[in-house]
Design an enzyme around this catalytic site. Structure first.
Site, mmCIF file in Angstrom:
data_model
loop_
_atom_site.group_PDB
_atom_site.id
_atom_site.type_symbol
_atom_site.label_atom_id
_atom_site.label_comp_id
_atom_site.label_asym_id
_atom_site.label_seq_id
_atom_site.Cartn_x
_atom_site.Cartn_y
_atom_site.Cartn_z
ATOM 1 N N HIS A 91 -10.135 1.387 3.866
ATOM 2 C CA HIS A 91 -11.443 1.719 3.286
ATOM 3 C C HIS A 91 -11.637 1.022 1.943
ATOM 4 O O HIS A 91 -12.686 0.421 1.683
ATOM 5 C CB HIS A 91 -11.571 3.232 3.109
ATOM 6 N N LYS B 130 0.830 -1.207 0.000
ATOM 7 C CA LYS B 130 0.000 0.000 0.000
ATOM 8 C C LYS B 130 0.862 1.254 0.000
ATOM 9 O O LYS B 130 0.607 2.212 -0.744
ATOM 10 C CB LYS B 130 -0.929 -0.004 1.208
#
Length: 240
Positions: free
Chosen positions: A167, A147
């Site tokens: 999210h 990420k």
């Protein structure tokens, strides 16, 4: 709830049955969310700045992340000064961002490796790499995951990569874009395969906004969700 046509609902409810159907559903989801959330202008930051900022953002709120970032930039005139700082000072400086012991070690080890391998504190050389090469290189740094590396590629280098934060991961699972139980790394692989390149940045931003506003981890507001009538998770578990 936003009214949609039968055709649009059909696109949104299509279960993954091949790349073409996946992309069709992703486009429909992005279009619907785009009507509800403000469009975001794509920013370009210095790659090393983006890497440090994303390290600070790990496992904390945006507010705490930026408090740590502002304290860091206020105390040190450049990244060389961070390397020259006495032991413990960097950790104390970025404490507002949380996990300062771990994050300070990651930042310092990254800088030390760059100085040893490149001779300067810069990630400009990564611009010459392919997306795959850059991902492998960046995740080779201690404490830098997929990420974090994806954020550098997307936000600093303008690459068509979709970073997967909590999210994005949560909503991708809820919408059935990835299978139940898929981890974040595999979700990154799947989304970067099925999301059209030109939509990856935009969908990342839209899903984060949706996750913070309605599709929260606990007690999502499904009744007011623009995807509520086509979300396969509705009726399964209100907190799933």
């Amino acid at each position: 709830m936003t009214h949609i046509s039968d055709e649009e609902r059909r696109k949104l409810m299509t279960r993954p049955a091949g790349r073409q159907n996946d992309e069709q559903r992703v486009r429909a989801i992005a279009e619907r969310l785009g009507r509800e959330h403000a469009r975001s202008r794509k920013l370009r930051r210095d790659p090393l700045d983006e890497l440090v900022l994303t390290i600070l953002s790990q496992s904390t709120s945006d507010a705490n992340c930026y408090r740590g970032w502002e304290a860091l930039r206020a105390r040190y005139p450049d990244w060389q000064a961070v390397l020259a700082a006495p032991d413990g000072e960097l950790e104390a400086t970025i404490r507002p961002a949380g996990l300062s012991n771990h994050k300070s070690a990651t930042i310092r080890s990254t800088f030390e490796r760059l100085r040893a391998e490149v001779g300067r504190l810069s990630l400009d050389h990564v611009e010459e790499m392919t997306d795959a090469e850059a991902m492998d290189y960046l995740t080779g740094f201690h404490g830098v995951g997929v990420k974090t590396a994806a954020c550098v590629l997307c936000f600093a280098m303008g690459r068509d990569v979709i970073p997967v934060d909590t999210h994005v991961h949560r909503i991708a699972v809820r919408l059935g874009l990835v299978p139940e139980g898929t981890n974040a790394v595999r979700t990154h692989q799947i989304l970067n395969d099925i999301v059209p390149p030109e939509l990856r940045y935009e969908l990342h931003v839209l899903l984060i906004g949706h996750g913070r506003g309605l599709c929260t981890a606990r007690n999502p507001d499904c009744g007011d969700c623009v995807l509520g009538d086509v979300c396969p998770r509705i009726g399964v578990s209100p907190s799933a």
